[in-house]
Design a protein around this motif. Structure first.
Motif, mmCIF file in Angstrom:
data_model
loop_
_atom_site.group_PDB
_atom_site.id
_atom_site.type_symbol
_atom_site.label_atom_id
_atom_site.label_comp_id
_atom_site.label_asym_id
_atom_site.label_seq_id
_atom_site.Cartn_x
_atom_site.Cartn_y
_atom_site.Cartn_z
ATOM 1 N N HIS A 1 0.837 -1.161 0.007
ATOM 2 C CA HIS A 1 -0.074 0.143 -0.094
ATOM 3 C C HIS A 1 0.961 1.325 -0.012
ATOM 4 O O HIS A 1 1.657 1.432 0.846
ATOM 5 C CB HIS A 1 -0.845 -0.062 1.375
ATOM 6 C CG HIS A 1 -1.852 -1.167 1.099
ATOM 7 N ND1 HIS A 1 -3.125 -0.975 0.948
ATOM 8 C CD2 HIS A 1 -1.685 -2.493 1.250
ATOM 9 C CE1 HIS A 1 -3.830 -2.188 0.868
ATOM 10 N NE2 HIS A 1 -3.055 -3.027 1.169
ATOM 11 N N LEU A 2 0.732 1.985 -0.898
ATOM 12 C CA LEU A 2 1.368 3.343 -1.132
ATOM 13 C C LEU A 2 0.672 4.461 -0.538
ATOM 14 O O LEU A 2 -0.600 4.738 -0.988
ATOM 15 C CB LEU A 2 1.795 3.359 -2.868
ATOM 16 C CG LEU A 2 2.685 4.419 -2.984
ATOM 17 C CD1 LEU A 2 3.981 4.018 -2.629
ATOM 18 C CD2 LEU A 2 2.924 4.237 -4.820
ATOM 19 N N ARG A 3 1.476 5.368 0.184
ATOM 20 C CA ARG A 3 1.180 6.536 0.583
ATOM 21 C C ARG A 3 2.158 7.740 0.123
ATOM 22 O O ARG A 3 3.224 7.561 0.476
ATOM 23 C CB ARG A 3 0.753 6.756 1.951
ATOM 24 C CG ARG A 3 0.143 7.866 2.850
ATOM 25 C CD ARG A 3 -0.056 7.823 4.133
ATOM 26 N NE ARG A 3 -0.665 9.014 4.776
ATOM 27 C CZ ARG A 3 -1.837 9.326 4.628
ATOM 28 N NH1 ARG A 3 -2.733 8.300 4.327
ATOM 29 N NH2 ARG A 3 -2.261 10.373 5.182
ATOM 30 N N LYS B 1 -5.371 0.953 -1.838
ATOM 31 C CA LYS B 1 -3.682 0.562 -2.498
ATOM 32 C C LYS B 1 -2.920 1.993 -2.403
ATOM 33 O O LYS B 1 -1.691 1.927 -2.148
ATOM 34 C CB LYS B 1 -3.981 0.003 -3.683
ATOM 35 C CG LYS B 1 -4.496 -1.450 -3.550
ATOM 36 C CD LYS B 1 -3.622 -2.447 -3.169
ATOM 37 C CE LYS B 1 -2.466 -3.019 -3.924
ATOM 38 N NZ LYS B 1 -1.608 -3.773 -3.291
ATOM 39 N N VAL B 2 -3.451 3.000 -2.988
ATOM 40 C CA VAL B 2 -2.737 4.167 -3.050
ATOM 41 C C VAL B 2 -3.480 5.380 -2.620
ATOM 42 O O VAL B 2 -4.694 5.715 -2.881
ATOM 43 C CB VAL B 2 -2.490 4.436 -4.524
ATOM 44 C CG1 VAL B 2 -1.534 5.923 -4.752
ATOM 45 C CG2 VAL B 2 -1.675 3.464 -5.218
ATOM 46 N N SER C 1 -3.946 1.956 -8.266
ATOM 47 C CA SER C 1 -2.775 1.876 -8.375
ATOM 48 C C SER C 1 -2.048 3.110 -8.816
ATOM 49 O O SER C 1 -2.989 4.203 -8.847
ATOM 50 C CB SER C 1 -2.790 0.909 -9.783
ATOM 51 O OG SER C 1 -3.292 1.538 -10.698
ATOM 52 N N TRP C 2 -0.768 3.351 -8.983
ATOM 53 C CA TRP C 2 -0.136 4.307 -9.415
ATOM 54 C C TRP C 2 0.633 3.957 -10.502
ATOM 55 O O TRP C 2 1.303 3.074 -10.930
ATOM 56 C CB TRP C 2 1.141 4.810 -8.245
ATOM 57 C CG TRP C 2 1.634 6.264 -8.808
ATOM 58 C CD1 TRP C 2 2.929 6.114 -9.283
ATOM 59 C CD2 TRP C 2 0.987 7.530 -8.608
ATOM 60 N NE1 TRP C 2 3.076 7.424 -9.312
ATOM 61 C CE2 TRP C 2 1.907 8.230 -8.940
ATOM 62 C CE3 TRP C 2 -0.233 7.887 -8.211
ATOM 63 C CZ2 TRP C 2 1.772 9.691 -9.070
ATOM 64 C CZ3 TRP C 2 -0.322 9.384 -8.184
ATOM 65 C CH2 TRP C 2 0.617 10.080 -8.570
ATOM 66 N N GLN D 1 8.826 11.027 -9.657
ATOM 67 C CA GLN D 1 7.302 10.989 -9.916
ATOM 68 C C GLN D 1 6.708 12.445 -9.333
ATOM 69 O O GLN D 1 7.387 13.062 -8.458
ATOM 70 C CB GLN D 1 6.823 9.805 -9.120
ATOM 71 C CG GLN D 1 7.163 8.592 -9.234
ATOM 72 C CD GLN D 1 6.448 7.940 -10.586
ATOM 73 O OE1 GLN D 1 5.393 8.650 -10.661
ATOM 74 N NE2 GLN D 1 6.990 6.988 -11.146
ATOM 75 N N LEU D 2 5.569 12.654 -9.996
ATOM 76 C CA LEU D 2 4.975 14.049 -9.475
ATOM 77 C C LEU D 2 3.537 13.767 -9.084
ATOM 78 O O LEU D 2 2.892 12.879 -9.965
ATOM 79 C CB LEU D 2 5.021 15.143 -10.773
ATOM 80 C CG LEU D 2 6.080 16.158 -10.786
ATOM 81 C CD1 LEU D 2 5.792 16.912 -11.911
ATOM 82 C CD2 LEU D 2 6.094 17.083 -9.634
#
Length: 558
Positions: free
Chosen positions: A277-279, A336-337, A352-353, A492-493
């Protein structure tokens, strides 16, 4: 020799009780144990535990671990805060990185055997104490149920090693060799700064070690003859048993490239990717925010400011641990994000990213200093632009401390006025544009010197002319007298370019002292020595002219 400030361990928190945890080789690591409830009425019944393993003093003011531990304890978690091997109250050698897998495993084993533990452990922490989480996970210990690493990476810290198979390599951080001479030299932290005007850093390191009367194990492992000690027994940190992960990255964290490298590696390991899981937050390495209130943008946070910081720092991890450690809910309950659209107060969620619906847009530099998107238009004829890299007059880093970039939030527009910085400007945006995803640059460069460093910075220029850096990347070309094409990752931006604002690109050959500069002769920048100015070249127009590829979610770039 500059003054050396020695910082010994702070008094252990009265809210905890001390413990000494024996490792497999007999070395004992110091820990503080916090239990829910008041110290004289602590809840010692078995429960879930949060482990924090760090080299910055488990009891000290810098990382305010006692306040963090008490916050977790108020939410019912037992907390173990531990000085890693060789640091502060722990025994053993101060050797960076290589003991953390085994020491993490042995600490988890010890926790699982304590009467106040039910055998379920989570880990939390930033930077090096984010790295210790990846290391403990790689040990495969079954007690570890979840981790929450922030602003860190599995490739944290070690010097850049040349790759003889390629002409390109990463550019060395200025702080790399300083870390084992300050934070990881001995049990205490030793704070000192080299004379950045001298630039003979290796000589200053020797002067420092002569002054304190001993050598640094980690420094001597790295320089001048590197000894490569394996960090992860399986080679990859993601080769074995996976652990549910809440992975926090800062848009302005100088360590973010390491974090994004781990995101890419995890995507190639389905067992890890399934519960990764992305933060992504609008923060730097020290958790200063882009839209920080003026009264909170201070180098030394007050006790109340620290307490106010805890909910936004710890609540996401607690919600994550409640699912994966306590079993309250399911993974499907957690996005997830979660990501911050920088420049706004908005948090968004995605499966997702990068987000669905994004598109890539290429901007091309022009010989008159422009930056234009014209899709389908033929590029202008190739033109070679030149500038001089002078080791005696380096392009300065914009922030006094790269780890707290948003504390300074510097205006980088004056840097673009230098003769040794190429500047390219796009037209002002006629409506808001949301950028969300990877940014990269492609450049064809050459030099009359043997080594060329190329820095590319992407800026948001406000109508008043001030410029905020929003993305950056850098890469080194060796054998640079032969032209080469560099594919430079700018990270990334997640950023909103406001109406009336414009994008700007800076290209230079130094960013000092955040990155070690080239002396112009091909010699080791850490050693320095003789210097020579280099004439640098960059192509605009034609097939290999400078271009920038951005990822657009909403709006149109001019």
């Amino acid at each position: 020799m500059p003054d050396i400030l020695r910082i010994p361990p702070a008094p252990e928190s009265p809210a905890s009780f001390p413990a000494r945890v024996r490792m497999r080789d007999g070395v004992r690591l110091a820990a503080d144990v916090y239990l829910p409830g008041a110290p004289d009425e602590a809840d010692a019944t078995p429960g879930d535990t949060v482990l924090i393993r760090l080299p910055y003093d488990k009891s000290g003011v810098y990382c305010f671990i006692p306040q963090i531990a008490e916050y977790f304890a108020r939410h019912g978690y037992r907390v173990v805060a531990q000085d890693v091997r060789g640091k502060f109250r722990s025994e053993g050698d101060a050797l960076l990185f290589v003991n953390e897998v085994d020491d993490g495993h042995d600490t988890l084993e010890w926790i699982a055997q304590q009467p106040w533990s039910n055998g379920n452990v989570a880990m939390w922490g930033d930077s090096y104490y984010g790295y210790t989480q990846w290391a403990a996970a790689a040990s495969g210990h079954p007690a570890l149920k979840a981790i929450a690493p922030r602003v860190t990476g599995t490739g944290l810290g070690e010097p850049v090693r040349p790759d003889p198979a390629t002409r390109t390599r990463r550019i060395e951080w200025g702080v790399t060799y300083m870390y084992p001479l300050t934070q990881f030299f001995e049990n205490d932290a030793l704070h000192w700064e080299p004379d950045w005007e001298r630039r003979d850093f290796a000589a200053q390191a020797e002067e420092f070690m002569a002054e304190v009367g001993r050598r640094g194990l980690s420094y001597d492992q790295w320089y001048p003859h590197p000894v490569l000690l394996p960090r992860f027994p399986g080679g990859s940190p993601f080769a074995g048993r996976s652990v549910p992960t809440l992975h926090t990255i800062g848009w302005w964290d100088n360590c973010a490239p390491l974090s994004w490298a781990d995101v890419a590696a995890i995507a190639a390991h389905p067992n890890w990717d399934a519960h990764h899981h992305l933060r992504i937050e609008s923060i730097d390495h020290e958790s200063f925010r882009l839209l920080e209130a003026d009264e909170d943008r201070v180098p030394e946070r007050s006790e109340q400011q620290i307490l106010d910081l805890l909910p936004r720092t710890l609540d996401p991890a607690i919600a994550f641990f409640d699912v994966f450690v306590r079993g309250n809910g399911t993974a499907a309950d957690l996005p997830k994000v979660v990501w911050s659209l920088a420049g706004t107060d908005e948090l968004r969620t995605e499966p997702s990213w990068p987000p669905a619906g994004v598109r890539s847009v290429a901007l091309r530099a022009t010989s008159d200093g422009g930056l234009t998107a014209r899709p389908g238009a033929a590029p202008e004829p190739a033109t070679t632009l030149e500038w001089t890299h002078d080791p005696a007059d380096l392009v300065p880093s914009s922030a006094p401390d790269a780890f707290s970039f948003l504390l300074a939030r510097p205006d980088e527009s004056p840097i673009g006025d230098r003769d040794d910085v190429l500047r390219f400007d796009a037209a002002a945006a006629t409506a808001d544009v949301d950028l969300a995803g990877p940014v990269s640059a492609r450049v064809r460069v050459a030099s009359d010197g043997p080594v060329m460093d190329c820095f590319v910075r992407l800026l948001d220029v406000a109508p008043d002319g001030t410029a905020l850096r929003i993305a950056r990347g850098q890469l080194q070309l060796r054998d640079a007298t032969e032209p080469g094409v560099l594919e430079i990752d700018l990270g990334q931006l997640g950023y909103r370019l406001r109406t009336g604002h414009r994008l700007r690109v800076h290209v230079s050959s130094s960013d000092y002292p955040e990155f070690l500069p080239q002396p112009g002769t091909g010699a080791d920048p850490w050693t320095w020595g003789e210097t020579r100015p280099n004439r640098q070249q960059l192509v605009v127009g034609g097939a290999d002219g400078l271009s920038l590829t951005l990822t657009v979610l909403e709006g149109d770039l001019p």
